[in-house]
Design a protein around this motif. Structure first.
Motif, mmCIF file in Angstrom:
data_model
loop_
_atom_site.group_PDB
_atom_site.id
_atom_site.type_symbol
_atom_site.label_atom_id
_atom_site.label_comp_id
_atom_site.label_asym_id
_atom_site.label_seq_id
_atom_site.Cartn_x
_atom_site.Cartn_y
_atom_site.Cartn_z
ATOM 1 N N GLU A 222 27.921 118.401 84.841
ATOM 2 C CA GLU A 222 29.091 118.926 85.788
ATOM 3 C C GLU A 222 29.639 117.803 86.474
ATOM 4 O OE1 GLU A 222 30.587 122.150 88.993
ATOM 5 O OE2 GLU A 222 28.626 122.418 87.962
ATOM 6 N N GLU A 223 28.618 116.785 87.046
ATOM 7 C CA GLU A 223 29.302 115.636 87.889
ATOM 8 C C GLU A 223 29.949 114.740 86.854
ATOM 9 O OE1 GLU A 223 27.244 112.210 90.439
ATOM 10 O OE2 GLU A 223 26.052 113.005 88.909
ATOM 11 N N GLN A 224 29.274 114.439 85.645
ATOM 12 C CA GLN A 224 30.336 113.480 84.641
ATOM 13 C C GLN A 224 31.703 114.040 84.299
ATOM 14 O OE1 GLN A 224 26.799 113.576 81.668
ATOM 15 N NE2 GLN A 224 26.269 111.711 82.419
ATOM 16 N N ALA A 225 31.487 115.393 84.096
ATOM 17 C CA ALA A 225 32.730 116.165 83.829
ATOM 18 C C ALA A 225 33.792 116.084 84.961
ATOM 19 C CB ALA A 225 32.522 117.725 83.399
ATOM 20 N N GLN A 226 33.622 116.266 85.852
ATOM 21 C CA GLN A 226 34.241 116.023 87.109
ATOM 22 C C GLN A 226 34.725 114.833 87.424
ATOM 23 O OE1 GLN A 226 32.133 117.989 90.595
ATOM 24 N NE2 GLN A 226 32.805 119.751 89.921
ATOM 25 N N GLN A 227 33.877 113.668 87.157
ATOM 26 C CA GLN A 227 34.304 112.297 87.296
ATOM 27 C C GLN A 227 35.225 111.911 86.080
ATOM 28 O OE1 GLN A 227 33.639 110.393 89.407
ATOM 29 N NE2 GLN A 227 34.284 108.282 88.677
ATOM 30 N N ALA A 228 35.058 112.477 85.006
ATOM 31 C CA ALA A 228 36.159 112.308 83.790
ATOM 32 C C ALA A 228 37.250 112.869 84.198
ATOM 33 C CB ALA A 228 35.708 112.754 82.520
#
Length: 86
Positions: A42-48
């Motif tokens: 989820e953190e990576q997706a939000q950052q993307a």
């Protein structure tokens, strides 16, 4: 390189950048779910998603994208027909 996205395998990073550049139909929430269902945290997706407007508005030189190069990214300028720094 973006430190949160740096751990992604090259194929997954390519998928993310392709979606950011070309998926102008999905909402942010739908794209977030799409990223997570394809292996991002989820953190990576939000950052993307923080890069979405940049990728939708610009064509980047392969290997010189905002995720990979940050401030040294190079986008296409249709007036000069050259790739330029952001």
């Amino acid at each position: 390189m973006d430190p949160i996205l740096a751990l992604l395998p090259a194929s997954l990073l390519q998928f993310v950048e392709d979606q950011l550049s070309n998926n102008d139909v999905a909402s942010d929430a739908e794209l977030l779910d799409h990223f997570i269902s394809n292996g991002l945290t989820e953190e990576q997706a939000q950052q993307a998603l923080r890069y979405r407007s940049q990728y939708l508005c610009n064509i980047y030189l392969e290997g010189f994208t905002p995720i990979l190069k940050g401030a040294q990214a190079r986008h296409f300028n249709p007036y000069s027909r050259q790739f330029e720094s952001d």
